[in-house]
Structures are given as C-alpha cells and as structure tokens.
Design a protein around this motif. Structure first.
Motif, PDB file in Angstrom:
ATOM      1  N   ASN A 122       4.666 -11.478   1.159  1.00  0.00           N
ATOM      2  CA  ASN A 122       3.985 -11.857  -0.070  1.00  0.00           C
ATOM      3  C   ASN A 122       2.489 -11.965   0.200  1.00  0.00           C
ATOM      4  O   ASN A 122       1.694 -11.237  -0.366  1.00  0.00           O
ATOM      5  CB  ASN A 122       4.532 -13.178  -0.619  1.00  0.00           C
ATOM      6  CG  ASN A 122       3.906 -13.550  -1.954  1.00  0.00           C
ATOM      7  OD1 ASN A 122       3.328 -12.700  -2.638  1.00  0.00           O
ATOM      8  ND2 ASN A 122       3.993 -14.811  -2.329  1.00  0.00           N
ATOM      9  N   ARG A 123       2.107 -12.840   1.149  1.00  0.00           N
ATOM     10  CA  ARG A 123       0.691 -13.009   1.476  1.00  0.00           C
ATOM     11  C   ARG A 123       0.332 -12.524   2.876  1.00  0.00           C
ATOM     12  O   ARG A 123      -0.836 -12.277   3.156  1.00  0.00           O
ATOM     13  CB  ARG A 123       0.306 -14.491   1.340  1.00  0.00           C
ATOM     14  CG  ARG A 123       0.406 -15.024  -0.090  1.00  0.00           C
ATOM     15  CD  ARG A 123      -0.096 -16.446  -0.168  1.00  0.00           C
ATOM     16  NE  ARG A 123      -0.064 -16.960  -1.528  1.00  0.00           N
ATOM     17  CZ  ARG A 123       0.967 -17.559  -2.076  1.00  0.00           C
ATOM     18  NH1 ARG A 123       2.085 -17.719  -1.360  1.00  0.00           N
ATOM     19  NH2 ARG A 123       0.939 -18.003  -3.322  1.00  0.00           N
ATOM     20  N   SER A 124       1.298 -12.411   3.764  1.00  0.00           N
ATOM     21  CA  SER A 124       1.004 -12.102   5.176  1.00  0.00           C
ATOM     22  C   SER A 124       0.920 -10.594   5.420  1.00  0.00           C
ATOM     23  O   SER A 124       1.698 -10.025   6.191  1.00  0.00           O
ATOM     24  CB  SER A 124       2.078 -12.725   6.075  1.00  0.00           C
ATOM     25  OG  SER A 124       2.135 -14.118   5.904  1.00  0.00           O
ATOM     26  N   GLU A 125      -0.063  -9.955   4.764  1.00  0.00           N
ATOM     27  CA  GLU A 125      -0.178  -8.494   4.883  1.00  0.00           C
ATOM     28  C   GLU A 125      -0.501  -8.072   6.307  1.00  0.00           C
ATOM     29  O   GLU A 125       0.098  -7.124   6.845  1.00  0.00           O
ATOM     30  CB  GLU A 125      -1.234  -7.957   3.925  1.00  0.00           C
ATOM     31  CG  GLU A 125      -1.342  -6.435   3.963  1.00  0.00           C
ATOM     32  CD  GLU A 125      -2.313  -5.889   2.939  1.00  0.00           C
ATOM     33  OE1 GLU A 125      -2.306  -4.660   2.724  1.00  0.00           O
ATOM     34  OE2 GLU A 125      -3.096  -6.671   2.366  1.00  0.00           O
TER      35      GLU A 125
ATOM     36  N   ARG B 208       6.482  -5.598  -1.070  1.00  0.00           N
ATOM     37  CA  ARG B 208       5.848  -6.876  -1.392  1.00  0.00           C
ATOM     38  C   ARG B 208       6.476  -7.474  -2.639  1.00  0.00           C
ATOM     39  O   ARG B 208       6.789  -6.756  -3.598  1.00  0.00           O
ATOM     40  CB  ARG B 208       4.347  -6.704  -1.625  1.00  0.00           C
ATOM     41  CG  ARG B 208       3.626  -8.033  -1.796  1.00  0.00           C
ATOM     42  CD  ARG B 208       2.310  -7.945  -2.541  1.00  0.00           C
ATOM     43  NE  ARG B 208       1.933  -9.264  -3.002  1.00  0.00           N
ATOM     44  CZ  ARG B 208       2.348  -9.814  -4.131  1.00  0.00           C
ATOM     45  NH1 ARG B 208       3.163  -9.141  -4.941  1.00  0.00           N
ATOM     46  NH2 ARG B 208       1.984 -11.035  -4.469  1.00  0.00           N
TER      47      ARG B 208
ATOM     48  N   ASP C  96       6.744 -11.683  -4.700  1.00  0.00           N
ATOM     49  CA  ASP C  96       6.799 -13.147  -4.726  1.00  0.00           C
ATOM     50  C   ASP C  96       8.256 -13.510  -4.998  1.00  0.00           C
ATOM     51  O   ASP C  96       8.766 -13.255  -6.090  1.00  0.00           O
ATOM     52  CB  ASP C  96       5.882 -13.674  -5.825  1.00  0.00           C
ATOM     53  CG  ASP C  96       5.929 -15.187  -5.970  1.00  0.00           C
ATOM     54  OD1 ASP C  96       6.779 -15.844  -5.320  1.00  0.00           O
ATOM     55  OD2 ASP C  96       5.126 -15.736  -6.757  1.00  0.00           O
TER      56      ASP C  96
END
Length: 258
Positions: free
Chosen positions: A37-40, A61, A63
């Motif tokens: 989600n945020r940890s690209e 990806r 949420d």
C-alpha cells in the motif's frame, strides 16, 4: 515442499514478515503477487531479490481496508496469472499507542486494516478457490492474540480477532477444500534488533546485554527471523498440510513458556 504452479498473493510484501514469506514462496516455485500500500521501495526490493534468484513475481497495490481496491487487485491478479491458490494475509497497522492515546479514529484504522482487511481479502479470493476445489489461506497474527502486549491494547485486540476469524473461516470453507490456518509469531527481527552502530564505543557491551536478554526471554536464545515464519507458511501452503485447518500455530522460540 514445492509450490510450483501455484499463484500466491502476500499482502504487505514490502517489509518484514511479508517480504520474507514472499521471497521464500518464490524460491519454492510459486508465482508471486506482491502487494503493498505505502511501502513501494520495500516491495521493489522484494521483487528485485526474487528476480535475482530467478523467481516469478509482479507487484500489485491496494488499500486492504477498501473493498473496491481489493476487488480490483484480485481481478488484476486473476487476469495476469489465473485464480489465486494461496492467500497470505499479513498487511497490518501497529501504532504502539497505549489505552488512553487511542481514539475512535485510530481504533477504526487498526481494525479496518488488521481484521476487516483480512476478512475482505478472504472474501475476494474465495470464488476462484471454490472453482478449483482447493486453496490455502494463511493469517499472520501474533502471540498477542493470547498474551497482552503491554504496548498497544488495540493491536492485541486485532490479533485476537484474527485468531477467531481463522477458526470460523476454516469451518465454513472446509467443504470446498479450502484450508485456513493462523501463524502467531513472537518477536521477529525486522531490522530494529540490528540498530547498534559499529562505531558506538559501547557497541560490544550493548550486544552482550542483548544476548543476555534474549537468553532470558527466548529459550532458543534468539528472536525469530522472517525466514522462520516463511518456512512455516510454505509448509501450510503446500500439499503436505492438506489435513490441517483451523489451527493457530505459535512460533515464538518458546518465549510463551516463560
């Protein structure tokens, strides 16, 4: 325990336990959908390590608190790789707030990801698994499903809820050949245990204090590693585990015995 020919989705595959599971499943032949989600940056590192080892993976990806994003993610995976054989629900929020620092928003945020997200991901993959007549669902919980955390009561509540979600889902999905099992890790080294600078003049003293602490708290003398969890997850995902469902397996180096 080969996973060749299997399609696996690991949520939260950019860091820690999720990264370890994704890499090891790829090593055993699974085609990996790497969720973040945020940890690209983290998920790109996971993919790089899989690619270097000759594995097969791609990044998705979503949420996981949003059912529409989960549905879109699963459709994308199915269109690219086919129905999902293995789901590892791992993505979680851990705020480390005490009882009075939490409010309604933080409570909802943690439950929406840690519990509702797991439930929604299960719902999304079930049609494909039912069609195949088989499937493996693995939930990553914690020893704090059984023991208070002393650092975040809401986190502990979510982990307890995951344990019961695994049991209830196992009963309902068993007639379709789908197993649901939960892993309850204790302390796992995801980087924070290696933060002593080699330039620290007290580095050796601190390392010795850490070793002493680990021997006191963990009968095996160390904390867990993501690979420890990954090995167990690979067994649960394999054909060898077909008669196991509804189990909650503690993986803590014996720390709960003390």
């Amino acid at each position: 325990m080969s996973l060749a020919g299997k399609v696996a989705l690991v949520t939260g595959a950019g860091t820690g336990i999720g990264q370890g599971i994704a890499i090891e499943m790829a090593n055993r032949g699974a085609r990996m959908a790497l969720h973040y989600n945020r940890s690209e940056a983290g998920v790109l590192e996971t993919k790089r390590r899989i690619d270097e080892a000759g594995g097969d993976s791609f990044i998705v990806r979503a949420d996981v608190s949003n059912p529409q994003e989960i549905a879109a993610m699963v459709r994308h995976i199915e269109s690219r790789a086919g129905d999902i054989d293995i789901l590892v629900n791992n993505a979680a929020v851990q705020l480390n707030y005490d009882l009075f620092k939490h409010d309604g928003d933080t409570f909802d945020r943690m439950f929406d990801t840690n519990v509702k997200g797991y439930w929604q991901c299960i719902q999304a993959v079930i049609p494909g698994m039912k069609q195949k007549g088989t499937g493996r669902i693995i939930l990553i919980s914690s020893v704090h499903a059984k023991r208070p955390t002393d650092f975040d009561p809401v986190y502990a509540m979510t982990k307890g809820a995951i344990r019961m979600l695994g049991r209830e889902s196992a009963i309902e999905l068993a007639p379709y050949g789908i197993t649901v099992n939960t892993i309850e890790p204790g302390a796992v080294d995801v980087g924070k245990y290696n933060l002593i600078s080699p330039d620290d003049p007290d580095a050796e003293k601190k390392r010795e204090a850490r070793r002493k602490h680990q021997l006191e708290k963990f009968p095996l003398g160390r904390v867990g590693l993501p690979l420890d969890v990954a090995h167990l997850a690979c067994f649960i995902a394999s054909n060898e585990s077909e008669y196991m469902t509804g189990s909650a397996i503690r993986l803590d180096g014996g720390s709960m015995l003390l």
